[in-house]
Design a protein around this motif. Sequence first.
Motif, PDB file in Angstrom:
ATOM      1  N   GLY A   8       0.781  -1.232   0.000  1.00 47.51           N
ATOM      2  CA  GLY A   8       0.000   0.000   0.000  1.00 47.51           C
ATOM      3  C   GLY A   8       0.809   1.276   0.000  1.00 47.51           C
ATOM      4  N   GLY A   9       2.121   1.168   0.067  1.00 50.67           N
ATOM      5  CA  GLY A   9       2.939   2.369   0.020  1.00 50.67           C
ATOM      6  C   GLY A   9       2.949   2.977  -1.371  1.00 50.67           C
ATOM      7  N   GLY A  10       3.542   4.160  -1.465  1.00 51.65           N
ATOM      8  CA  GLY A  10       3.620   4.815  -2.761  1.00 51.65           C
ATOM      9  C   GLY A  10       3.963   6.275  -2.627  1.00 51.65           C
ATOM     10  N   LEU A  11       3.782   6.997  -3.730  1.00 50.74           N
ATOM     11  CA  LEU A  11       4.052   8.420  -3.777  1.00 50.74           C
ATOM     12  C   LEU A  11       2.732   9.179  -3.734  1.00 50.74           C
ATOM     13  CD1 LEU A  11       5.930  10.865  -4.300  1.00 50.74           C
ATOM     14  CD2 LEU A  11       5.645  10.400  -6.758  1.00 50.74           C
ATOM     15  N   ALA A  92       9.024   7.866   4.661  1.00 49.07           N
ATOM     16  CA  ALA A  92       9.838   6.847   5.335  1.00 49.07           C
ATOM     17  C   ALA A  92       9.492   5.485   4.760  1.00 49.07           C
ATOM     18  CB  ALA A  92       9.576   6.856   6.843  1.00 49.07           C
ATOM     19  N   VAL A  93      10.284   4.497   5.146  1.00 44.26           N
ATOM     20  CA  VAL A  93       9.889   3.105   4.941  1.00 44.26           C
ATOM     21  C   VAL A  93       9.077   2.696   6.170  1.00 44.26           C
ATOM     22  CG1 VAL A  93      10.660   0.744   4.645  1.00 44.26           C
ATOM     23  CG2 VAL A  93      11.930   2.609   3.567  1.00 44.26           C
ATOM     24  N   TYR A  94       7.900   2.154   5.918  1.00 41.67           N
ATOM     25  CA  TYR A  94       7.000   1.759   6.995  1.00 41.67           C
ATOM     26  C   TYR A  94       7.038   0.247   7.167  1.00 41.67           C
ATOM     27  CZ  TYR A  94       5.075   6.423   7.486  1.00 41.67           C
ATOM     28  OH  TYR A  94       4.922   7.769   7.748  1.00 41.67           O
ATOM     29  N   TYR A  95       7.180  -0.174   8.423  1.00 45.74           N
ATOM     30  CA  TYR A  95       7.281  -1.589   8.757  1.00 45.74           C
ATOM     31  C   TYR A  95       6.141  -1.989   9.689  1.00 45.74           C
ATOM     32  CZ  TYR A  95      12.156  -0.950   7.310  1.00 45.74           C
ATOM     33  OH  TYR A  95      13.310  -0.651   6.610  1.00 45.74           O
ATOM     34  N   CYS A  96       5.597  -3.174   9.468  1.00 42.42           N
ATOM     35  CA  CYS A  96       4.700  -3.715  10.483  1.00 42.42           C
ATOM     36  C   CYS A  96       5.469  -4.746  11.297  1.00 42.42           C
ATOM     37  CB  CYS A  96       3.431  -4.304   9.881  1.00 42.42           C
ATOM     38  SG  CYS A  96       3.644  -5.847   9.004  1.00 42.42           S
ATOM     39  N   ALA A  97       5.015  -4.951  12.525  1.00 39.73           N
ATOM     40  CA  ALA A  97       5.699  -5.850  13.440  1.00 39.73           C
ATOM     41  C   ALA A  97       4.682  -6.504  14.359  1.00 39.73           C
ATOM     42  CB  ALA A  97       6.738  -5.085  14.250  1.00 39.73           C
ATOM     43  N   ALA A  98       5.046  -7.685  14.852  1.00 41.89           N
ATOM     44  CA  ALA A  98       4.165  -8.460  15.719  1.00 41.89           C
ATOM     45  C   ALA A  98       4.853  -8.754  17.037  1.00 41.89           C
ATOM     46  CB  ALA A  98       3.771  -9.765  15.027  1.00 41.89           C
ATOM     47  N   ALA A  99       4.128  -8.541  18.134  1.00 42.25           N
ATOM     48  CA  ALA A  99       4.648  -8.803  19.476  1.00 42.25           C
ATOM     49  C   ALA A  99       3.732  -9.818  20.146  1.00 42.25           C
ATOM     50  CB  ALA A  99       4.701  -7.512  20.275  1.00 42.25           C
ATOM     51  N   PHE A 100       4.277 -10.982  20.484  1.00 41.97           N
ATOM     52  CA  PHE A 100       3.455 -12.053  21.044  1.00 41.97           C
ATOM     53  C   PHE A 100       3.054 -11.758  22.480  1.00 41.97           C
ATOM     54  CE2 PHE A 100       1.538 -16.058  21.405  1.00 41.97           C
ATOM     55  CZ  PHE A 100       1.881 -16.610  22.639  1.00 41.97           C
ATOM     56  N   THR A 118       7.519  -1.023   3.429  1.00 41.85           N
ATOM     57  CA  THR A 118       6.962  -0.447   2.210  1.00 41.85           C
ATOM     58  C   THR A 118       7.251   1.052   2.216  1.00 41.85           C
ATOM     59  OG1 THR A 118       4.964  -0.254   0.839  1.00 41.85           O
ATOM     60  CG2 THR A 118       4.644  -0.083   3.224  1.00 41.85           C
ATOM     61  N   GLN A 119       7.672   1.565   1.086  1.00 43.99           N
ATOM     62  CA  GLN A 119       8.088   2.958   0.996  1.00 43.99           C
ATOM     63  C   GLN A 119       6.882   3.886   0.869  1.00 43.99           C
ATOM     64  OE1 GLN A 119      11.375   4.418   0.944  1.00 43.99           O
ATOM     65  NE2 GLN A 119      10.140   6.294   1.155  1.00 43.99           N
ATOM     66  N   VAL A 120       6.877   4.919   1.689  1.00 42.05           N
ATOM     67  CA  VAL A 120       5.885   5.981   1.592  1.00 42.05           C
ATOM     68  C   VAL A 120       6.632   7.284   1.332  1.00 42.05           C
ATOM     69  CG1 VAL A 120       4.173   7.348   2.851  1.00 42.05           C
ATOM     70  CG2 VAL A 120       4.200   4.856   3.074  1.00 42.05           C
ATOM     71  N   THR A 121       6.289   7.945   0.251  1.00 36.75           N
ATOM     72  CA  THR A 121       6.922   9.206  -0.094  1.00 36.75           C
ATOM     73  C   THR A 121       5.853  10.274  -0.259  1.00 36.75           C
ATOM     74  OG1 THR A 121       8.700   8.042  -1.258  1.00 36.75           O
ATOM     75  CG2 THR A 121       8.442  10.393  -1.699  1.00 36.75           C
ATOM     76  N   VAL A 122       5.999  11.364   0.491  1.00 38.62           N
ATOM     77  CA  VAL A 122       5.029  12.454   0.449  1.00 38.62           C
ATOM     78  C   VAL A 122       5.725  13.679  -0.134  1.00 38.62           C
ATOM     79  CG1 VAL A 122       3.382  13.835   1.744  1.00 38.62           C
ATOM     80  CG2 VAL A 122       3.922  11.507   2.499  1.00 38.62           C
ATOM     81  N   SER A 123       5.230  14.136  -1.256  1.00 35.36           N
ATOM     82  CA  SER A 123       5.840  15.294  -1.908  1.00 35.36           C
ATOM     83  C   SER A 123       5.150  16.581  -1.455  1.00 35.36           C
ATOM     84  CB  SER A 123       5.735  15.155  -3.418  1.00 35.36           C
ATOM     85  OG  SER A 123       4.379  15.126  -3.821  1.00 35.36           O
TER      86      SER A 123
END
Length: 124
Positions: A8-11, A92-100, A118-123
Amino acid sequence: QVQLDESGGGLVQAGGSLRLSCTNSLRTFSGYSMGWFRQAPGKEREFVAAISWNADDTYYLDSVKGRFTISRDNAKKTVYLQMNSLKPEDTAVYYCAAAFGRNLESKASVYNYWGQGTQVTVSS
């Protein structure tokens, strides 16, 4: 091997919106709290948002409160990050993470599994 996959990332232009998704191969997804982190070039990875296993509780970085919304669908084993009113500083690059077995965690060190980002770039 556990796998988390962000998409879902993008410009997008400033003021726009994106919706990130994170699917996973966790055997018991409902047993994990989930988080989103981001890392901009030259900066450390920072916490963005977290959601408890049952979605009853959420927690946000102050700078994204009111703009970002974290949610999850345990039946689909997916966590989402809806990002509105995006700003160039959200790039930024956005990361998801899981904590048990955790409630809400902002510390990256307690998360067990991570996606590739996933890369998110906001112009401007």
